[in-house]
Design a protein around this motif. Sequence first.
Motif, PDB file in Angstrom:
ATOM      1  N   GLY A   1       6.418  -0.114  -9.159  1.00 22.98           N
ATOM      2  CA  GLY A   1       7.235  -0.639  -9.990  1.00 22.98           C
ATOM      3  C   GLY A   1       7.802  -2.244  -9.411  1.00 22.98           C
ATOM      4  N   LYS A   2       8.147  -2.226  -8.802  1.00 23.10           N
ATOM      5  CA  LYS A   2       8.913  -3.517  -8.132  1.00 23.10           C
ATOM      6  C   LYS A   2       7.453  -4.167  -7.363  1.00 23.10           C
ATOM      7  N   VAL A   3       6.709  -3.818  -6.723  1.00 20.40           N
ATOM      8  CA  VAL A   3       5.872  -4.737  -6.745  1.00 20.40           C
ATOM      9  C   VAL A   3       4.366  -5.122  -7.464  1.00 20.40           C
ATOM     10  N   ILE A   4       5.396  -4.619  -8.502  1.00 25.87           N
ATOM     11  CA  ILE A   4       3.666  -4.797  -9.410  1.00 25.87           C
ATOM     12  C   ILE A   4       4.961  -5.698 -10.844  1.00 25.87           C
ATOM     13  N   GLY A   5       5.859  -5.254 -10.639  1.00 30.37           N
ATOM     14  CA  GLY A   5       6.781  -6.138 -11.437  1.00 30.37           C
ATOM     15  C   GLY A   5       6.852  -7.584 -11.050  1.00 30.37           C
ATOM     16  N   ALA A   6       6.713  -7.336  -9.862  1.00 27.94           N
ATOM     17  CA  ALA A   6       6.945  -9.072  -9.365  1.00 27.94           C
ATOM     18  C   ALA A   6       5.169  -9.735  -9.373  1.00 27.94           C
ATOM     19  N   ASP A   7       4.402  -8.992  -9.526  1.00 23.26           N
ATOM     20  CA  ASP A   7       3.546  -9.973 -10.039  1.00 23.26           C
ATOM     21  C   ASP A   7       2.408  -9.867  -8.610  1.00 23.26           C
ATOM     22  N   GLN A   8       2.347  -8.447  -8.146  1.00 28.95           N
ATOM     23  CA  GLN A   8       1.437  -8.264  -7.116  1.00 28.95           C
ATOM     24  C   GLN A   8       0.960  -6.728  -7.362  1.00 28.95           C
ATOM     25  N   ALA A   9      -0.011  -7.294  -6.706  1.00 30.75           N
ATOM     26  CA  ALA A   9      -0.975  -5.864  -6.399  1.00 30.75           C
ATOM     27  C   ALA A   9      -1.013  -4.852  -5.871  1.00 30.75           C
ATOM     28  N   ALA A  10      -0.716  -3.923  -5.990  1.00 31.42           N
ATOM     29  CA  ALA A  10      -0.624  -2.738  -4.913  1.00 31.42           C
ATOM     30  C   ALA A  10      -1.770  -1.407  -5.125  1.00 31.42           C
ATOM     31  N   LEU A  11      -1.836  -0.924  -3.595  1.00 39.27           N
ATOM     32  CA  LEU A  11      -3.362  -0.053  -3.444  1.00 39.27           C
ATOM     33  C   LEU A  11      -2.659   1.528  -3.158  1.00 39.27           C
TER      34      LEU A  11
ATOM     35  N   GLU B   1      -0.176  -2.538  11.043  1.00 36.14           N
ATOM     36  CA  GLU B   1       0.002  -4.213  10.390  1.00 36.14           C
ATOM     37  C   GLU B   1       0.065  -4.351   9.267  1.00 36.14           C
ATOM     38  N   LEU B   2       1.632  -3.367   8.463  1.00 40.66           N
ATOM     39  CA  LEU B   2       2.304  -3.748   7.736  1.00 40.66           C
ATOM     40  C   LEU B   2       3.631  -3.530   7.383  1.00 40.66           C
ATOM     41  N   ASN B   3       4.580  -4.235   7.338  1.00 37.82           N
ATOM     42  CA  ASN B   3       5.718  -4.046   7.267  1.00 37.82           C
ATOM     43  C   ASN B   3       6.590  -2.942   6.519  1.00 37.82           C
ATOM     44  N   SER B   4       7.449  -2.686   6.267  1.00 33.87           N
ATOM     45  CA  SER B   4       8.942  -1.228   6.170  1.00 33.87           C
ATOM     46  C   SER B   4       8.300  -1.906   4.091  1.00 33.87           C
ATOM     47  N   ASP B   5       8.176  -3.054   3.639  1.00 39.08           N
ATOM     48  CA  ASP B   5       8.161  -3.899   2.388  1.00 39.08           C
ATOM     49  C   ASP B   5       6.488  -3.599   2.005  1.00 39.08           C
ATOM     50  N   GLN B   6       5.819  -3.399   2.791  1.00 38.19           N
ATOM     51  CA  GLN B   6       4.660  -3.649   2.644  1.00 38.19           C
ATOM     52  C   GLN B   6       3.693  -2.511   2.640  1.00 38.19           C
ATOM     53  N   LEU B   7       4.259  -1.415   2.805  1.00 38.04           N
ATOM     54  CA  LEU B   7       4.120   0.334   2.953  1.00 38.04           C
ATOM     55  C   LEU B   7       4.538   0.658   2.433  1.00 38.04           C
ATOM     56  N   LEU B   8       4.480   1.924   2.092  1.00 37.19           N
ATOM     57  CA  LEU B   8       4.906   3.129   1.949  1.00 37.19           C
ATOM     58  C   LEU B   8       4.328   4.824   2.317  1.00 37.19           C
ATOM     59  N   GLN B   9       4.365   5.081   3.443  1.00 37.09           N
ATOM     60  CA  GLN B   9       4.155   6.017   3.682  1.00 37.09           C
ATOM     61  C   GLN B   9       4.140   7.611   3.163  1.00 37.09           C
TER      62      GLN B   9
ATOM     63  N   VAL C   1       0.618  -1.505   0.416  1.00 39.28           N
ATOM     64  CA  VAL C   1       0.714   0.374   0.103  1.00 39.28           C
ATOM     65  C   VAL C   1       0.888   1.116  -0.192  1.00 39.28           C
ATOM     66  N   VAL C   2       0.565   1.932  -1.002  1.00 41.54           N
ATOM     67  CA  VAL C   2       0.807   3.787  -0.575  1.00 41.54           C
ATOM     68  C   VAL C   2       0.148   4.243   0.020  1.00 41.54           C
ATOM     69  N   CYS C   3       0.577   5.204   1.013  1.00 38.55           N
ATOM     70  CA  CYS C   3      -0.911   5.963   1.816  1.00 38.55           C
ATOM     71  C   CYS C   3      -0.204   7.184   1.849  1.00 38.55           C
ATOM     72  N   LEU C   4      -1.002   8.005   0.989  1.00 38.80           N
ATOM     73  CA  LEU C   4      -0.620   9.700   1.197  1.00 38.80           C
ATOM     74  C   LEU C   4      -1.733  10.594   2.363  1.00 38.80           C
ATOM     75  N   THR C   5      -1.306  10.590   3.333  1.00 37.36           N
ATOM     76  CA  THR C   5      -2.257  11.456   3.944  1.00 37.36           C
ATOM     77  C   THR C   5      -1.726  11.988   5.565  1.00 37.36           C
ATOM     78  N   THR C   6      -1.748  13.097   6.093  1.00 37.97           N
ATOM     79  CA  THR C   6      -1.213  13.111   7.362  1.00 37.97           C
ATOM     80  C   THR C   6      -1.746  13.088   8.782  1.00 37.97           C
ATOM     81  N   GLU C   7      -2.899  12.095   8.433  1.00 31.95           N
ATOM     82  CA  GLU C   7      -3.357  11.259  10.025  1.00 31.95           C
ATOM     83  C   GLU C   7      -2.982  10.104   9.853  1.00 31.95           C
ATOM     84  N   ALA C   8      -3.280   9.794  11.040  1.00 26.70           N
ATOM     85  CA  ALA C   8      -2.404   8.495  11.192  1.00 26.70           C
ATOM     86  C   ALA C   8      -3.305   7.909  11.327  1.00 26.70           C
ATOM     87  N   ASN C   9      -2.901   6.137  10.983  1.00 29.75           N
ATOM     88  CA  ASN C   9      -4.001   5.037  10.773  1.00 29.75           C
ATOM     89  C   ASN C   9      -3.313   3.587  11.352  1.00 29.75           C
TER      90      ASN C   9
END
Length: 298
Positions: A218-228, A187-195, A174-182
């Motif tokens: 690009g790294k996630v999708i290039g590995a044939d995985q899904a990103a949000l 729930e996700l590690n650094s390989d799974q989340l870019l805040q 997940v790439v999450c763009l916000t100023t609010e904490a969630n």
Amino acid sequence: MAARIVMCEPTELYNILQQATSYPCLSDPNYLLLLDARQTNEYNESHIITSKKAPRSPSGEFLVPYDGELECKMHVVVLDSKTHSLKDQGSAVACAQVMSEMGSRNPVKILRGGYEEFSALYPFLRTQKIIYMPRELDELVPYPVEVLPGRLYLGDCRQACRTSVRKELKIKAVVCLTTEANELASELNSDQLLQIQVSDDEEGDLDPHLNPACQFLGKVIGADQAALVCSDHGLSRSVSVVLAYLMVFYKWSLKEAHKHLLDCKSNIRPHRSFVHQLSKWEKTVFGETLTDVSDPNF
């Protein structure tokens, strides 16, 4: 004059079902007529949410549903088990012809691959429920829209934080763009989340974050995985990052990427400051400016 009949890809119907503003678009009676032209026993066993069994006359000919109001519907979509082409002689084509001739004001769409392909791709959208009350439609919670089939999704933070959504869409990062904490950080590690902490206003500076975000995706999708990609409302900051990604990895101009994304999600509205930042990004990617962003409707 009869409406055109066209094929509809599964991802297009998926996105039609996920459109929302303050309420799901499915709660608008003039939004979608989704007709299932399979046999009654097949429909009763399982069908796509909000779809209606296409009625037939005693002789077996398809009829417009009593509340069809074809001239008012934004989308009319017909499906059977597995029609793949307008040349097929299946029940979907026969039903679509009736809807076309009986007053649909927009092209009648036939779901490519029918129920079999759609339900295999989106099993969580299957149901046995036949009747929806208005309040139930108002309370439907949409999923993120699909930008690249099975690979890239665009949504809001509430959707991203739902474990069930990430599981059903097989989202690995997940790439999450916000100023609010969630709760994503827990729930996700650094390989799974870019805040990315950036505000959605004139002061918001996405420029230093675009390349890291694109490389992460690009790294996630290039590995044939899904990103949000998500932001508070899924309309501006997240949209801008997705546009940047499409320019880099698909070599689409900003205009082409914006058109594709608008087809996926009808109410996107990146902040004007982000549009100008994306224009500079386009020049960086292509070596020249290809899109005129001066149009206020862009």
